[in-house]
Design an enzyme around this catalytic site. Sequence first.
Site, PDB file in Angstrom:
ATOM      1  N   SER A   1      33.068  43.677  36.099  1.00 58.73           N
ATOM      2  CA  SER A   1      32.601  44.572  35.024  1.00 58.73           C
ATOM      3  C   SER A   1      31.200  44.155  34.567  1.00 58.73           C
ATOM      4  O   SER A   1      30.953  42.984  34.269  1.00 58.73           O
ATOM      5  CB  SER A   1      33.557  44.520  33.837  1.00 58.73           C
ATOM      6  OG  SER A   1      34.813  45.039  34.201  1.00 58.73           O
TER       7      SER A   1
ATOM      8  N   ASN B   1      43.759  34.200  33.000  1.00 56.65           N
ATOM      9  CA  ASN B   1      42.295  34.051  32.957  1.00 56.65           C
ATOM     10  C   ASN B   1      41.727  34.543  31.639  1.00 56.65           C
ATOM     11  O   ASN B   1      42.266  35.458  31.009  1.00 56.65           O
ATOM     12  CB  ASN B   1      41.640  34.813  34.123  1.00 56.65           C
ATOM     13  CG  ASN B   1      41.264  36.233  33.735  1.00 56.65           C
ATOM     14  OD1 ASN B   1      40.198  36.467  33.132  1.00 56.65           O
ATOM     15  ND2 ASN B   1      42.143  37.178  34.033  1.00 56.65           N
ATOM     16  N   ALA B   2      40.633  33.898  31.269  1.00 51.24           N
ATOM     17  CA  ALA B   2      39.815  34.423  30.165  1.00 51.24           C
ATOM     18  C   ALA B   2      38.364  34.153  30.560  1.00 51.24           C
ATOM     19  O   ALA B   2      37.696  33.281  29.998  1.00 51.24           O
ATOM     20  CB  ALA B   2      40.172  33.747  28.855  1.00 51.24           C
TER      21      ALA B   2
ATOM     22  N   CYS C   1      39.876  44.898  28.791  1.00 52.31           N
ATOM     23  CA  CYS C   1      39.908  43.436  28.924  1.00 52.31           C
ATOM     24  C   CYS C   1      40.871  42.869  27.871  1.00 52.31           C
ATOM     25  O   CYS C   1      40.734  43.146  26.689  1.00 52.31           O
ATOM     26  CB  CYS C   1      38.519  42.848  28.745  1.00 52.31           C
ATOM     27  SG  CYS C   1      38.536  41.066  28.995  1.00 52.31           S
TER      28      CYS C   1
ATOM     29  N   LYS D   1      39.991  52.324  33.505  1.00 54.17           N
ATOM     30  CA  LYS D   1      40.973  51.251  33.673  1.00 54.17           C
ATOM     31  C   LYS D   1      41.675  50.961  32.355  1.00 54.17           C
ATOM     32  O   LYS D   1      41.052  50.619  31.355  1.00 54.17           O
ATOM     33  CB  LYS D   1      40.312  49.982  34.202  1.00 54.17           C
ATOM     34  CG  LYS D   1      41.333  48.908  34.565  1.00 54.17           C
ATOM     35  CD  LYS D   1      40.753  47.887  35.488  1.00 54.17           C
ATOM     36  CE  LYS D   1      41.783  46.864  35.943  1.00 54.17           C
ATOM     37  NZ  LYS D   1      41.209  45.891  36.863  1.00 54.17           N
TER      38      LYS D   1
ATOM     39  N   GLY E   1      49.319  38.612  38.665  1.00 51.46           N
ATOM     40  CA  GLY E   1      50.203  37.992  39.655  1.00 51.46           C
ATOM     41  C   GLY E   1      51.622  38.532  39.596  1.00 51.46           C
ATOM     42  O   GLY E   1      51.916  39.459  38.830  1.00 51.46           O
TER      43      GLY E   1
ATOM     44  N   GLY F   1      48.678  45.345  40.125  1.00 50.42           N
ATOM     45  CA  GLY F   1      49.442  44.465  39.253  1.00 50.42           C
ATOM     46  C   GLY F   1      50.473  43.712  40.076  1.00 50.42           C
ATOM     47  O   GLY F   1      51.501  44.269  40.453  1.00 50.42           O
TER      48      GLY F   1
ATOM     49  N   THR G   1      45.035  38.987  42.640  1.00 52.86           N
ATOM     50  CA  THR G   1      45.490  37.603  42.483  1.00 52.86           C
ATOM     51  C   THR G   1      46.076  37.030  43.775  1.00 52.86           C
ATOM     52  O   THR G   1      45.892  35.849  44.074  1.00 52.86           O
ATOM     53  CB  THR G   1      46.534  37.532  41.338  1.00 52.86           C
ATOM     54  OG1 THR G   1      45.901  38.020  40.150  1.00 52.86           O
ATOM     55  CG2 THR G   1      47.013  36.114  41.110  1.00 52.86           C
TER      56      THR G   1
END
Length: 300
Positions: free
Chosen positions: A43, A66-67, A126, A160, A212, A238, A261
């Site tokens: 992004s 994640n971040a 996000c 999204k 995941g 996903g 993932t």
Amino acid sequence: MLGISLAGLKLRVPLILPSGILGLSPAFFQGIQSDLGAITTKSIGVKPRKGNPTPTVIPLPYGLLNAMGLPNPGIDRYIEVIEEAKRRLEIPLIVSVFGGDEDEYLEVASKAEEAGADAVEANLSCPHERLVSIFSEDPLLARKVVSTLSGSLKIPLFVKLSPNIGDIGRIASVCEDAGADGITAINTLRAMKIDLELKRPILSARYGGLSGPAIHPLAVRCIYEIYEAVSIPIIGMGGVTGWEDAVELILAGASAVGIGTAISTQGLEIFRLVAEGIKGYMESHGFKGVEEMVGVAHEG
Ligand code: RRO
């Protein structure tokens, strides 16, 4: 047999590299394109952003947390990456964009379109950045961003969406109404991990997005609900770790499937394996094209 048309884009296989998975380099995109239908960039926003301090990714037994914090070079520096990627790629390039308001989304998306993007994906979702997630949570804000973009872009617009909301079908329907050409779902699930010794959240941003295998059934449910709510195509993703998961998303209503993932555990080889698996399933179940399979779980 595996080729599809997705909101006007021609994909030779119904498999997509989702946003944010594998860096930003056009040379790299070129190297991995042979088993893919389309590639989505990280992004991109108006200005450069460093992202969050480490740790930004935590591997878990059932997925990744994640971040990253929207790290990106900003659209003005990314324009030449899009131009070079377009010179190197034979498959469509979808540029993912985010902003703090509809004007920022539009600035980034318009520059991406001018640079040669084949489609734009507006990231409204996000999971740990209020800046972006609010657009998925509030139908009025979602409508404002999507109608601003759709009123101006000539290339297809995907939106999204987040699974971290009550009624994903309703938001999808608002986006369709506002002119979206397709829905991408799902983004990661808002989650947290706490360190037992420090007794604090491990991620510097505290909250992160879970991806995941753990989120696959949730993705199936969300895509099923979106398919009931809209008639524009869905890019489903996903927790896909094998062809069975991809077929399940297609039967739920996805026209194409993203794999992200699972690359970290199985490598890029997974795209070829999933494509072969989908083909085998189609042959053994009498489907002549992917389109025939889309949303079949809703029949009867
Ligand atoms: O950059 C990120 O931390 C991030 C983004 Br923009 C997103 O859409 N989803 C996610 O899990 N991480």
